[in-house]
Motif scaffolding. Structure first.
Motif, PDB file in Angstrom:
ATOM      1  N   GLY A 257      78.123 -17.507  48.359  1.00  0.00           N
ATOM      2  CA  GLY A 257      77.771 -16.057  48.537  1.00  0.00           C
ATOM      3  C   GLY A 257      78.523 -15.138  47.874  1.00  0.00           C
ATOM      4  O   GLY A 257      79.300 -15.262  46.970  1.00  0.00           O
ATOM      5  N   VAL A 258      77.913 -13.805  48.031  1.00  0.00           N
ATOM      6  CA  VAL A 258      78.539 -12.526  47.345  1.00  0.00           C
ATOM      7  C   VAL A 258      79.186 -11.837  48.611  1.00  0.00           C
ATOM      8  O   VAL A 258      78.163 -11.397  49.465  1.00  0.00           O
ATOM      9  N   ALA A 259      80.352 -11.441  48.294  1.00  0.00           N
ATOM     10  CA  ALA A 259      80.961 -10.684  49.295  1.00  0.00           C
ATOM     11  C   ALA A 259      81.343  -9.077  48.654  1.00  0.00           C
ATOM     12  O   ALA A 259      81.450  -9.268  47.449  1.00  0.00           O
ATOM     13  N   PHE A 260      81.507  -8.055  49.459  1.00  0.00           N
ATOM     14  CA  PHE A 260      81.873  -6.883  48.709  1.00  0.00           C
ATOM     15  C   PHE A 260      82.695  -5.954  49.772  1.00  0.00           C
ATOM     16  O   PHE A 260      82.391  -6.219  51.017  1.00  0.00           O
ATOM     17  N   ASN A 340      89.382   6.895  44.394  1.00  0.00           N
ATOM     18  CA  ASN A 340      88.951   6.300  45.704  1.00  0.00           C
ATOM     19  C   ASN A 340      87.423   5.906  45.905  1.00  0.00           C
ATOM     20  O   ASN A 340      86.886   5.578  46.825  1.00  0.00           O
ATOM     21  N   LYS A 341      86.827   5.958  44.957  1.00  0.00           N
ATOM     22  CA  LYS A 341      85.263   5.837  44.629  1.00  0.00           C
ATOM     23  C   LYS A 341      84.944   4.569  43.957  1.00  0.00           C
ATOM     24  O   LYS A 341      84.236   4.591  42.986  1.00  0.00           O
ATOM     25  N   ILE A 342      85.759   3.714  44.341  1.00  0.00           N
ATOM     26  CA  ILE A 342      85.466   2.309  43.763  1.00  0.00           C
ATOM     27  C   ILE A 342      85.069   1.071  44.706  1.00  0.00           C
ATOM     28  O   ILE A 342      85.132   1.494  46.019  1.00  0.00           O
ATOM     29  N   ALA A 343      84.594   0.093  44.493  1.00  0.00           N
ATOM     30  CA  ALA A 343      84.219  -1.032  45.289  1.00  0.00           C
ATOM     31  C   ALA A 343      84.597  -2.313  44.497  1.00  0.00           C
ATOM     32  O   ALA A 343      84.699  -2.482  43.278  1.00  0.00           O
ATOM     33  N   LYS A 344      84.620  -3.471  45.229  1.00  0.00           N
ATOM     34  CA  LYS A 344      85.043  -4.680  45.008  1.00  0.00           C
ATOM     35  C   LYS A 344      83.870  -5.800  44.999  1.00  0.00           C
ATOM     36  O   LYS A 344      83.329  -5.777  46.405  1.00  0.00           O
ATOM     37  N   GLU A 364      78.153 -11.737  32.564  1.00  0.00           N
ATOM     38  CA  GLU A 364      76.802 -11.701  31.772  1.00  0.00           C
ATOM     39  C   GLU A 364      75.587 -10.889  32.824  1.00  0.00           C
ATOM     40  O   GLU A 364      75.168 -10.029  32.384  1.00  0.00           O
ATOM     41  N   ILE A 365      75.667 -11.402  33.944  1.00  0.00           N
ATOM     42  CA  ILE A 365      74.718 -10.881  34.627  1.00  0.00           C
ATOM     43  C   ILE A 365      75.087  -9.082  35.187  1.00  0.00           C
ATOM     44  O   ILE A 365      74.074  -8.352  34.966  1.00  0.00           O
ATOM     45  N   LEU A 366      76.327  -8.826  35.066  1.00  0.00           N
ATOM     46  CA  LEU A 366      76.832  -7.390  35.284  1.00  0.00           C
ATOM     47  C   LEU A 366      76.716  -6.691  34.118  1.00  0.00           C
ATOM     48  O   LEU A 366      76.116  -5.474  34.239  1.00  0.00           O
ATOM     49  N   ALA A 367      76.814  -7.245  32.971  1.00  0.00           N
ATOM     50  CA  ALA A 367      76.673  -6.518  31.672  1.00  0.00           C
ATOM     51  C   ALA A 367      75.016  -6.132  31.457  1.00  0.00           C
ATOM     52  O   ALA A 367      74.777  -5.081  30.984  1.00  0.00           O
ATOM     53  N   ASN A 368      74.104  -7.227  31.926  1.00  0.00           N
ATOM     54  CA  ASN A 368      72.624  -6.931  31.851  1.00  0.00           C
ATOM     55  C   ASN A 368      72.317  -5.664  32.696  1.00  0.00           C
ATOM     56  O   ASN A 368      71.287  -5.161  32.386  1.00  0.00           O
ATOM     57  N   GLU A 369      73.160  -5.443  33.484  1.00  0.00           N
ATOM     58  CA  GLU A 369      72.744  -4.276  34.416  1.00  0.00           C
ATOM     59  C   GLU A 369      73.457  -3.006  34.061  1.00  0.00           C
ATOM     60  O   GLU A 369      73.329  -1.855  34.696  1.00  0.00           O
ATOM     61  N   GLY A 370      74.128  -3.248  32.937  1.00  0.00           N
ATOM     62  CA  GLY A 370      75.106  -2.090  32.443  1.00  0.00           C
ATOM     63  C   GLY A 370      76.086  -1.438  33.468  1.00  0.00           C
ATOM     64  O   GLY A 370      76.283  -0.298  33.420  1.00  0.00           O
ATOM     65  N   ILE A 371      76.645  -2.356  34.297  1.00  0.00           N
ATOM     66  CA  ILE A 371      77.922  -2.138  35.018  1.00  0.00           C
ATOM     67  C   ILE A 371      79.200  -2.338  34.356  1.00  0.00           C
ATOM     68  O   ILE A 371      79.330  -3.657  33.995  1.00  0.00           O
ATOM     69  N   ASN A 372      79.957  -1.484  34.385  1.00  0.00           N
ATOM     70  CA  ASN A 372      81.261  -1.625  33.861  1.00  0.00           C
ATOM     71  C   ASN A 372      82.284  -2.170  34.738  1.00  0.00           C
ATOM     72  O   ASN A 372      82.429  -1.722  36.039  1.00  0.00           O
ATOM     73  N   VAL A 387      84.144  -2.358  40.724  1.00  0.00           N
ATOM     74  CA  VAL A 387      83.326  -1.651  39.778  1.00  0.00           C
ATOM     75  C   VAL A 387      83.388  -0.214  40.466  1.00  0.00           C
ATOM     76  O   VAL A 387      83.683  -0.058  41.538  1.00  0.00           O
ATOM     77  N   ASP A 388      82.650   0.840  39.711  1.00  0.00           N
ATOM     78  CA  ASP A 388      82.410   2.089  40.360  1.00  0.00           C
ATOM     79  C   ASP A 388      81.435   1.973  41.566  1.00  0.00           C
ATOM     80  O   ASP A 388      80.556   1.221  41.755  1.00  0.00           O
ATOM     81  N   GLU A 389      81.759   2.592  42.572  1.00  0.00           N
ATOM     82  CA  GLU A 389      81.100   2.651  44.045  1.00  0.00           C
ATOM     83  C   GLU A 389      79.476   2.582  43.953  1.00  0.00           C
ATOM     84  O   GLU A 389      78.870   2.011  44.271  1.00  0.00           O
ATOM     85  N   LYS A 390      79.228   3.685  42.803  1.00  0.00           N
ATOM     86  CA  LYS A 390      78.064   3.902  42.660  1.00  0.00           C
ATOM     87  C   LYS A 390      77.095   2.654  42.269  1.00  0.00           C
ATOM     88  O   LYS A 390      75.770   2.496  42.546  1.00  0.00           O
ATOM     89  N   TYR A 391      77.730   1.671  41.775  1.00  0.00           N
ATOM     90  CA  TYR A 391      77.073   0.433  41.093  1.00  0.00           C
ATOM     91  C   TYR A 391      77.023  -0.658  42.038  1.00  0.00           C
ATOM     92  O   TYR A 391      76.638  -1.772  41.697  1.00  0.00           O
ATOM     93  N   LEU A 392      77.791  -0.412  43.350  1.00  0.00           N
ATOM     94  CA  LEU A 392      77.897  -1.412  44.423  1.00  0.00           C
ATOM     95  C   LEU A 392      76.633  -2.305  44.785  1.00  0.00           C
ATOM     96  O   LEU A 392      76.577  -3.466  44.616  1.00  0.00           O
TER      97      LEU A 392
END
Ligand code: ADP
Ligand code: ASP
Ligand code: MG
Length: 413
Positions: A257-260, A340-344, A364-372, A387-392
């Motif tokens: 699964g994917v948790a955040f 404080n605008k980050i997310a895991k 690789e998946i994150l890079a393809n979406e341009g997520i730093n 990652v930055d919260e806006k990309y969560l």
């Protein structure tokens, strides 16, 4: 005859009608010949309302008094549910945490359960009563009311199940089990019928709030299976997720699964002396202030200085920053600050133990979406990135799709 501990969360007891429906369900379990102990949360929204009241009156009020207030939500629900059962001719008795008594340490707002006194409850069960216990609360050895942290009623339920040697601990909520990720964020997330406690432990610690982390820790430690199911499902044979020991699970998937978690904040101090003991000097005062640190990264030093970054719960961001920056000043650090605008975001699966390359696929998946990616941490069965919260949401969706979780999960031989 089985002894069953059931927990009903906030939405499950969110109105008078819902409380009546819960009472009917309890009676059905009782009529099948089971002894039933019930743990309830505050009605949905109530704990948040109490927090807002605290903030409005005295946001810096003492932790002891805050717990006195926060614990009241659950007290209302136990009384209402006991009365609903009484009205349906089912003998019931309510208990607050301190009446039980659920003995905790004195860490207000995140207390740990040390012991549970079960003799009075056993007597009531022998007398044929349904026991209703207020979740999320206990009392320390001096009788001060304590609370167990957000979502803590899950922990009360598992701890009671362990103390009473229950046959099953059922967590009734507003979803019919654990999914590959939060179905509110990814609507085509897949239902998981059986999940290992180890995986659930990682999912919960990485932010999947369907079960509180401490509840899963307790279940893991004492080998208590947990069943997650929906209180909105009228069918008794409804879907559910059984969370149990890894040995009992045949299928070992690579990524379960994917948790955040969007409750984190990052703190950074740069240009501190690169010398033995520096990590202790930075994190010691943070830990002395009872602030839990999650991820930690120390850079390779250069010019005899180094940079240090770590994450804490977002609620503790200001407090941690204050402590850190006082220290940074004393040490002559170059900069001290945070975000404080980050997310895991984390991927979890026991199959990772035997398979390399999962982290690579994730990056690789994150890079393809341009997520730093700002920070990375790995364990045997998970990989987490900050990652930055806006990309969560984009990160969660693309990882869920990239690892094929909406279809059949990839099995590992
Ligand atoms: P309760 O009030 O019953 O304790 P919570 O809101 O604490 O309920 O937990 C249930 C919620 O957990 C669901 O509504 C869902 O949005 C969220 N959730 C997060 N991750 C998952 C997951 N992997 N599977 C199922 N639900 C999840
Ligand atoms: N009422 C508490 C909360 O909202 C505890 C719980 O629901 O488990 O966090
Ligand atoms: Mg919960």
């Amino acid at each position: 005859m089985a002894l069953i501990v059931q927990k009903y969360g906030g939405t499950s007891v969110g109105s008078a009608e819902r409380i009546q429906a819960v009472a009917d369900r309890i009676i059905r379990w009782k009529e099948k010949g089971n002894d039933v102990v019930v743990v309830v949360s505050a009605m949905s929204g109530e704990t948040n309302r109490l927090i807002d009241l605290i903030k409005a009156v005295n946001p810096r009020g003492s932790a002891r008094e805050q717990d006195v207030i926060l614990s009241t939500g659950e007290q209302v629900t136990i009384g209402l549910l006991a009365m609903a059962l009484e009205s349906k001719n089912c003998p019931a008795k309510s208990y607050t945490g301190s009446q039980v008594k659920v003995l905790t340490d004195n860490s207000f707002s995140k207390a740990r359960i040390m012991d549970i006194e079960d003799s009075a409850m056993r007597q009531d069960l022998d007398d044929g009563k349904v026991i209703i216990v207020a979740g999320f609360q206990g009392a320390d050895e001096n009788g001060n009311i304590t609370t167990l942290g957000r979502g803590g009623s899950d922990t009360t339920a598992v701890a009671l199940a362990v103390a009473l040697k229950a046959d099953e601990c059922q967590i009734y909520t507003d979803v019919d089990g654990v999914y590959t990720t939060d179905p509110r964020v990814v609507p085509n997330a897949r239902h998981i019928p059986k999940l290992s406690l180890e995986e659930m432990l990682e999912m919960a610690s990485q932010g999947s709030k369907v079960l509180q982390i401490r509840a899963v820790e307790f279940a893991h430690k004492y080998n208590m299976p947990i069943r997650v199911l929906s209180s909105f499902d009228e069918d008794e044979q409804c879907k559910s997720t059984l969370v149990t020991r890894e040995e009992d699970i045949m299928e070992k998937v690579l990524v379960r699964g994917v948790a955040f978690n969007r409750d984190e904040a990052q703190l950074t101090v740069t240009g501190v002396p690169d010398e033995p003991g520096i990590a202790f000097k930075i994190l010691g005062p943070i830990s002395d202030a009872n602030i839990e640190v999650d991820m930690i990264v120390q850079n390779m030093g250069s010019d005899n200085t180094t940079d240090f970054t770590f994450t804490v719960h977002r609620n503790e961001y200001e407090k941690a920053k204050e402590i850190l920056c006082v220290f940074a000043d004393e040490m002559g650090a170059r900069t001290c600050g945070g975000d404080n605008k980050i997310a895991k975001v984390s991927i979890v699966g026991v199959g990772m133990r035997s398979h390399a390359g999962v982290a690579r696929d994730m990056f690789e998946i994150l890079a393809n979406e341009g997520i730093n990616i700002r920070m990375i941490s790995t364990s045997e069965i998970k990989v987490s990135v900050v990652v930055d919260e806006k990309y969560l949401e984009l990160a969660v969706r693309s990882l869920h799709e990239g690892f094929g979780l909406e279809n059949e999960a990839k099995s590992v031989a």
